[in-house]
Write an enzyme that holds these catalytic residues in place. Structure first.
Site, PDB file in Angstrom:
ATOM      1  N   TRP A  14     -18.154 -41.672  19.003  1.00  0.00           N
ATOM      2  CA  TRP A  14     -19.537 -42.522  19.922  1.00  0.00           C
ATOM      3  C   TRP A  14     -19.182 -43.362  19.972  1.00  0.00           C
ATOM      4  O   TRP A  14     -19.725 -44.459  20.724  1.00  0.00           O
ATOM      5  CB  TRP A  14     -20.770 -42.209  18.626  1.00  0.00           C
ATOM      6  CG  TRP A  14     -20.754 -40.769  18.425  1.00  0.00           C
ATOM      7  CD1 TRP A  14     -21.354 -39.960  16.995  1.00  0.00           C
ATOM      8  CD2 TRP A  14     -21.650 -40.013  19.469  1.00  0.00           C
ATOM      9  NE1 TRP A  14     -21.529 -38.783  17.399  1.00  0.00           N
ATOM     10  CE2 TRP A  14     -22.567 -38.780  19.493  1.00  0.00           C
ATOM     11  CE3 TRP A  14     -22.538 -40.555  20.732  1.00  0.00           C
ATOM     12  CZ2 TRP A  14     -22.744 -38.069  19.727  1.00  0.00           C
ATOM     13  CZ3 TRP A  14     -23.163 -39.595  21.313  1.00  0.00           C
ATOM     14  CH2 TRP A  14     -23.343 -38.201  20.611  1.00  0.00           C
ATOM     15  N   ASP A  40     -23.936 -49.419  15.191  1.00  0.00           N
ATOM     16  CA  ASP A  40     -24.162 -48.514  15.623  1.00  0.00           C
ATOM     17  C   ASP A  40     -24.026 -47.540  14.096  1.00  0.00           C
ATOM     18  O   ASP A  40     -22.930 -46.689  13.848  1.00  0.00           O
ATOM     19  CB  ASP A  40     -23.140 -47.461  16.472  1.00  0.00           C
ATOM     20  CG  ASP A  40     -24.003 -46.067  16.677  1.00  0.00           C
ATOM     21  OD1 ASP A  40     -25.037 -45.803  16.094  1.00  0.00           O
ATOM     22  OD2 ASP A  40     -23.726 -45.259  17.606  1.00  0.00           O
ATOM     23  N   LYS A  70     -31.445 -38.481  11.461  1.00  0.00           N
ATOM     24  CA  LYS A  70     -30.340 -38.339  10.333  1.00  0.00           C
ATOM     25  C   LYS A  70     -30.938 -38.454   9.342  1.00  0.00           C
ATOM     26  O   LYS A  70     -30.947 -37.997   8.011  1.00  0.00           O
ATOM     27  CB  LYS A  70     -29.216 -38.655  10.414  1.00  0.00           C
ATOM     28  CG  LYS A  70     -28.263 -38.033  11.862  1.00  0.00           C
ATOM     29  CD  LYS A  70     -26.817 -39.081  12.447  1.00  0.00           C
ATOM     30  CE  LYS A  70     -26.293 -38.851  14.053  1.00  0.00           C
ATOM     31  NZ  LYS A  70     -26.173 -37.573  14.471  1.00  0.00           N
TER      32      LYS A  70
HETATM   33  N1  PMP Z   1     -23.979 -42.589  17.493  1.00  0.00           N
HETATM   34  C1  PMP Z   1     -23.520 -41.713  16.529  1.00  0.00           C
HETATM   35  C2  PMP Z   1     -22.864 -42.568  15.187  1.00  0.00           C
HETATM   36  C3  PMP Z   1     -23.893 -41.297  16.493  1.00  0.00           C
HETATM   37  O1  PMP Z   1     -24.353 -39.986  15.939  1.00  0.00           O
HETATM   38  C4  PMP Z   1     -25.301 -39.958  17.699  1.00  0.00           C
HETATM   39  C5  PMP Z   1     -25.726 -38.822  17.551  1.00  0.00           C
HETATM   40  N2  PMP Z   1     -25.247 -38.264  16.712  1.00  0.00           N
HETATM   41  C6  PMP Z   1     -25.941 -41.441  18.746  1.00  0.00           C
HETATM   42  C7  PMP Z   1     -24.947 -42.694  18.933  1.00  0.00           C
HETATM   43  C8  PMP Z   1     -26.506 -40.327  19.805  1.00  0.00           C
HETATM   44  O2  PMP Z   1     -27.468 -40.030  19.552  1.00  0.00           O
HETATM   45  P1  PMP Z   1     -28.119 -40.612  20.308  1.00  0.00           P
HETATM   46  O3  PMP Z   1     -28.728 -38.603  20.285  1.00  0.00           O
HETATM   47  O4  PMP Z   1     -30.185 -40.482  19.978  1.00  0.00           O
HETATM   48  O5  PMP Z   1     -28.701 -40.299  22.144  1.00  0.00           O
END
Ligand code: PMP
Length: 377
Positions: free
Chosen positions: A116, A186, A210
């Site tokens: 991510w 994040d 989450k």
């Molecule tokens: N950052 C992290 C740490 C994630 O775990 C995720 C999704 N699992 C995201 C960003 C992306 O999130 P989204 O699918 O809500 O855009």
């Protein structure tokens, strides 16, 4: 009065629920789901269901304020911070943040240590200048920087890091600081799972699905002095200043998700707050790591102990065939969502705030039994 035929089979459906180890959308507390059913029909006795309520109504604006103040209180943040509710997931923030905070001469400084944070860096690079300032090397095993105080070159508009890498199972157990630029985190997969030091953050953002509620909502908590540095964008729904000025009601927000986030935050308060969530996260993950570490290499987690995730425990078995057998048998026994992300394979047990410790206990027992049966194959 509107009426219709109602079927009441709630109890039956509740008893069908499995231990859901999904990485998100993830399990929600049963008590909240039960209350949501009532509120879906008539919220606070208004005769209007929560999903049918105008976002401009006093009931909803009261609710969004309640959610905002619960988030700040739980995180130990005061009126120096503003909470903004965005749509588009954390992924949209990967583009929104550089657009709002990096000017033509500056750059975003990114720690890239997993899926991510890499994505955040890549999307930032598409709209502004961005640099990787730390990443793991092949020559040593570190997955997070050992030095938490990060020095940055002149021109850094912010330092960005991902406090928990959901796919890779890597977590920062110490907060990153820099005296050279504001720090953006994040925290999608570990927000509200442990106390934080407010001094170490200028912006924390997280998708809700989450630890906070359902998908379709992103919570961003920004220090007001950092918000003052926002340069804005031409796209109003991505514009931090415009969204803050309009209290996240620039257009119709995801009212349903905001309602559930408020409910989850209240539930966290009732459980004992973030300290309690921290204790539970440790308890759940330690049960699984203990089985991994005592399995004579049958289960393997390749993350150094000091950066193992408390919320996404990843592991491999000796062969792909054994992993498939493990997943098949786990599903038969009522465990759901244990397959690792498609990019890395293996097994991943995601256990966020609402995940009950007995689910981790049951999985650890299953893992021991499975290893006892197959370790010699
Ligand atoms: N950052 C992290 C740490 C994630 O775990 C995720 C999704 N699992 C995201 C960003 C992306 O999130 P989204 O699918 O809500 O855009």
């Amino acid at each position: 009065m509107v009426s219709g035929q109602l079927t009441s089979s709630i109890q039956k459906h509740a008893s069908e629920r499995k231990y859901n180890f999904c990485s998100g959308p993830a399990l929600l507390p049963l008590a909240i789901l039960e209350q949501a059913q009532v509120d879906m029909l008539s919220y606070k006795g208004s005769g209007i269901g929560i999903m049918e309520l105008s976002h401009r109504s006093a009931l909803f604006t009261g609710l969004i304020e309640e959610a905002r103040s619960r988030i700040l209180n739980l995180l130990g943040l005061d009126s120096d911070f503003e909470v903004i509710f965005f749509q588009g997931g954390a992924t949209l923030q990967f583009s929104a943040l550089p657009l709002n905070f990096i000017d033509d001469n500056g750059f975003g400084a990114y720690i890239v240590n997993g899926h991510w944070s890499k994505k955040a860096f890549q999307l930032a690079s598409q709209v502004r200048s961005a640099k990787i300032i730390w990443e793991p090397t092949t020559t040593n095993s570190e997955k997070v920087p050992t030095e938490t105080k990060i020095a940055l070159d002149k021109g850094a508009a912010f330092l960005h890091y991902t406090s928990n890498e959901t796919i890779d199972g890597i977590e920062f157990h110490q907060e990153i600081v820099s005296s050279d630029a504001p720090v953006i985190c994040d925290a999608s997969s570990n927000i509200l799972t442990r106390p934080i030091d407010p001094d170490n953050f200028d912006l924390i953002y997280a998708s809700a699905q989450k630890n906070l509620g359902p998908s379709g909502l992103t919570v961003s908590i920004i220090r007001k002095s950092f918000l003052d540095k926002c340069r804005g964008t031409d796209i109003p729904l991505l514009d931090y200043r415009a969204m803050a000025q309009n209290h996240s009601l620039l257009n119709t927000p995801n009212t349903w998700a905001i309602y559930l986030v408020n409910s989850v935050c209240k539930w966290i308060e009732d459980q004992g707050g973030v300290e309690k969530m921290h204790a539970l996260a440790r308890q759940r993950s330690e049960m699984i790591y203990e089985v991994i570490d005592n399995s004579d290499g049958f289960y393997q987690n390749r993350i150094p102990e000091e950066s193992r995730s408390r919320v996404n425990v990843v592991f491999h078995l000796p062969t792909k065939e054994l992993e498939e057998a493990f997943l098949g048998e786990a599903e038969k026994q009522g465990f759901y969502g244990l397959a690792g992300h498609r990019s890395v394979g293996g097994i991943r047990a995601s256990m966020y705030n609402p995940f009950p410790p007995e689910g981790a206990q049951k999985l650890s027992e299953f893992m021991k039994d499975f290893a006892a049966e197959f370790a010699d194959f």
